[in-house]
Design a protein around this motif. Structure first.
Motif, PDB file in Angstrom:
ATOM      1  N   UNK A 161       0.825  -1.203   0.000  1.00  0.00           N
ATOM      2  CA  UNK A 161       0.000   0.000   0.000  1.00  0.00           C
ATOM      3  C   UNK A 161       0.862   1.257   0.000  1.00  0.00           C
ATOM      4  N   UNK A 162       1.967   1.222   0.731  1.00  0.00           N
ATOM      5  CA  UNK A 162       2.781   2.418   0.861  1.00  0.00           C
ATOM      6  C   UNK A 162       4.017   2.434  -0.001  1.00  0.00           C
ATOM      7  N   UNK A 163       4.106   1.515  -0.997  1.00  0.00           N
ATOM      8  CA  UNK A 163       5.353   1.405  -1.750  1.00  0.00           C
ATOM      9  C   UNK A 163       5.645   2.652  -2.569  1.00  0.00           C
ATOM     10  N   UNK A 164       4.617   3.438  -2.925  1.00  0.00           N
ATOM     11  CA  UNK A 164       4.859   4.615  -3.744  1.00  0.00           C
ATOM     12  C   UNK A 164       5.630   5.691  -2.985  1.00  0.00           C
ATOM     13  N   UNK A 165       5.528   5.688  -1.666  1.00  0.00           N
ATOM     14  CA  UNK A 165       6.151   6.747  -0.882  1.00  0.00           C
ATOM     15  C   UNK A 165       7.583   6.423  -0.469  1.00  0.00           C
ATOM     16  N   UNK A 361      18.263  -5.873  -3.534  1.00  0.00           N
ATOM     17  CA  UNK A 361      16.953  -6.106  -2.904  1.00  0.00           C
ATOM     18  C   UNK A 361      17.000  -5.930  -1.389  1.00  0.00           C
ATOM     19  N   UNK A 362      17.791  -6.689  -0.689  1.00  0.00           N
ATOM     20  CA  UNK A 362      18.035  -6.450   0.738  1.00  0.00           C
ATOM     21  C   UNK A 362      19.459  -5.929   0.868  1.00  0.00           C
ATOM     22  N   UNK A 400       6.772  -9.780  -4.725  1.00  0.00           N
ATOM     23  CA  UNK A 400       6.127  -9.242  -3.524  1.00  0.00           C
ATOM     24  C   UNK A 400       7.035  -9.281  -2.305  1.00  0.00           C
ATOM     25  N   UNK A 401       8.235  -9.819  -2.466  1.00  0.00           N
ATOM     26  CA  UNK A 401       9.177  -9.832  -1.341  1.00  0.00           C
ATOM     27  C   UNK A 401       9.613  -8.394  -1.067  1.00  0.00           C
ATOM     28  N   UNK A 402       9.385  -7.887   0.151  1.00  0.00           N
ATOM     29  CA  UNK A 402       9.706  -6.478   0.410  1.00  0.00           C
ATOM     30  C   UNK A 402      11.196  -6.215   0.434  1.00  0.00           C
TER      31      UNK A 402
END
Length: 419
Positions: A161-165, A361-362, A400-402
């Motif tokens: 939900x907040x990935x754009x910010x 990624x990480x 979808x892995x953050x």
């Protein structure tokens, strides 16, 4: 639908294995069970008790005796935490039921397993007895396992939900004596059809002279379906500044979609997509070199993944080797940073821009964990390598892995001036 069935089968297998392990441990005699748990306790004591190796044998046994009941309780809880989490994951694949209902069914499954586990101990004899307190302990473990699964799902959804910010703007200055007036360049890479409104707002604020889109703006499936989001982004970029666009591995279908053993073969970009990009005002460079006839030459080096190989197009590489060090300013868009050292370092480009690695990624202690084409703990994931190769961490993800300690990145480059 097929993926859901495979996931359900996998979860069922894991539940069966977990239950089999629980019942298998319960069927052991009291002496066997105690010996196993004491061995585990001894290992934990070595890790947790200060100066354990320096204690006498009697003192070591006393420490093990002290920790043993706690370790057994935690072992019970861990077994049933895994079971509860697996049951909840399986029930979450059924979309129509409420979360409360699915959580209740998972806890009922845990409760029944705990009761059967205690009855099995009693029926098996061997010095084991059924203890109602263990049932409560097992249910607590199952409840905590369900809570852990829900917490992870909640974090993933909040992340999505907040990935754009979660975007930062990073600035670099690359010297270039050919330019009396520096150029402001924006490097955009690896959007992967993620929402781009915040990117366009940042580009409008930064007001670059050129926008360089270094691949993986979209993928082959979206291209075949019209790629409306990618084309809209390019159209907006072209309205801000002159925009050049090169192709990454996702545009040419060179990625592992659910099959890590597949060796992808590139697919040519459809002519309709080329025409659609041209209508946006952006310039697509697919292994092409374009000169404005005055002071700027731009090359778009497309992804070169093909089967086991991952290297640039050899014909274009030969042309790039003929670039003169003087004359017009030369920009090279190359999606893969791993190409720079073996293939591009000696080419007379004033600036090379890359993406692809997603920052590893990480990131821990300034180093990425994994990047395609480079493997574990890659070297080229962010920043500047050599004197003139700038790597973006990317502005989107195809998984979808953050990300961890690795925000998305819009890169602004000032090209010009002395070193």
């Amino acid at each position: 639908m097929k993926k859901t069935c495979v996931l359900r089968i996998l979860l069922c297998v894991l539940i069966i294995l977990n239950t089999w392990m629980i019942f298998g441990l319960s069927s052991e005699s009291s002496e066997e069970s105690s010996q196993l748990s004491r061995k585990v306790t001894a290992v934990l004591a070595e890790w947790t008790v200060r100066d354990f190796d320096q204690l006498s044998a009697e003192q070591q046994e006393a420490e093990i005796d002290r920790l043993h009941p706690t370790v057994r309780s935690l072992a019970h809880m861990t077994e049933f935490a895994c079971l509860g989490g697996l049951w909840l994951l399986l029930l979450l694949t059924k979309k129509k039921a409420t979360l409360f209902f699915r959580g209740g069914i998972a806890m009922i499954a845990v409760l029944l397993t705990a009761i059967l586990d205690e009855l099995l101990q009693k029926w098996a004899g061997k010095g084991r007895v059924a203890d109602p307190a263990d049932v409560l302990l097992d249910c607590l473990g199952g409840f905590l396992g369900c809570c852990a699964v829900l917490a992870v799902i909640l974090l993933i959804r909040l992340y999505q939900k907040g990935r754009c910010s979660t975007m930062k703007i990073t600035s670099y200055k690359i010297p270039c004596a050919k330019l009396q007036t520096p150029l402001r360049l924006a490097l955009v890479s690896d959007i992967h059809d993620n929402p781009h409104g915040h990117i366009l707002e940042a580009l409008q604020r930064e007001s670059p002279d050129l926008i360089l889109v270094a691949g993986d703006l979209t993928d082959d499936e979206q291209i075949n379906n019209g790629a409306a989001q990618a084309l809209a982004f390019l159209s907006e970029c072209a309205a801000i500044a002159k925009t050049y666009y090169s192709l990454g591995n996702h545009e040419v279908k060179c990625y592992h979609r659910g099959n890590p053993f597949r060796h992808p073969i590139p697919v040519p970009i459809p002519e309709l997509y080329r025409e659609a990009v041209a209508k946006t005002g952006a310039i697509l460079l697919d292994n092409e070199i374009l000169s404005d006839g005055q002071s700027l030459t731009v090359c778009g080096l497309s992804s070169g993944i093909c089967g086991h190989e991952n290297r640039p197009d050899p014909t274009l590489l030969e042309q790039l080797k003929k670039w003169e060090p003087h004359g017009d300013v030369k920009l090279l868009l190359c999606h893969h940073p791993e190409y720079y050292i073996p293939y591009l370092q000696e080419i007379h480009a004033d600036l090379v821009v890359c993406g692809h690695a997603h920052g590893g990624h990480w990131r821990f202690f300034g180093r990425g964990v994994y990047a395609p084409g480079q493997g574990l703990f890659p070297r080229y994931t962010s920043g500047v390598i050599g004197k003139n190769c700038v790597i973006s961490r990317g502005l989107g993800d195809h998984t979808k892995i953050p990300r961890i300690f690795n925000p998305r990145e819009l890169v602004m480059i000032t090209l010009g001036g002395e070193e």
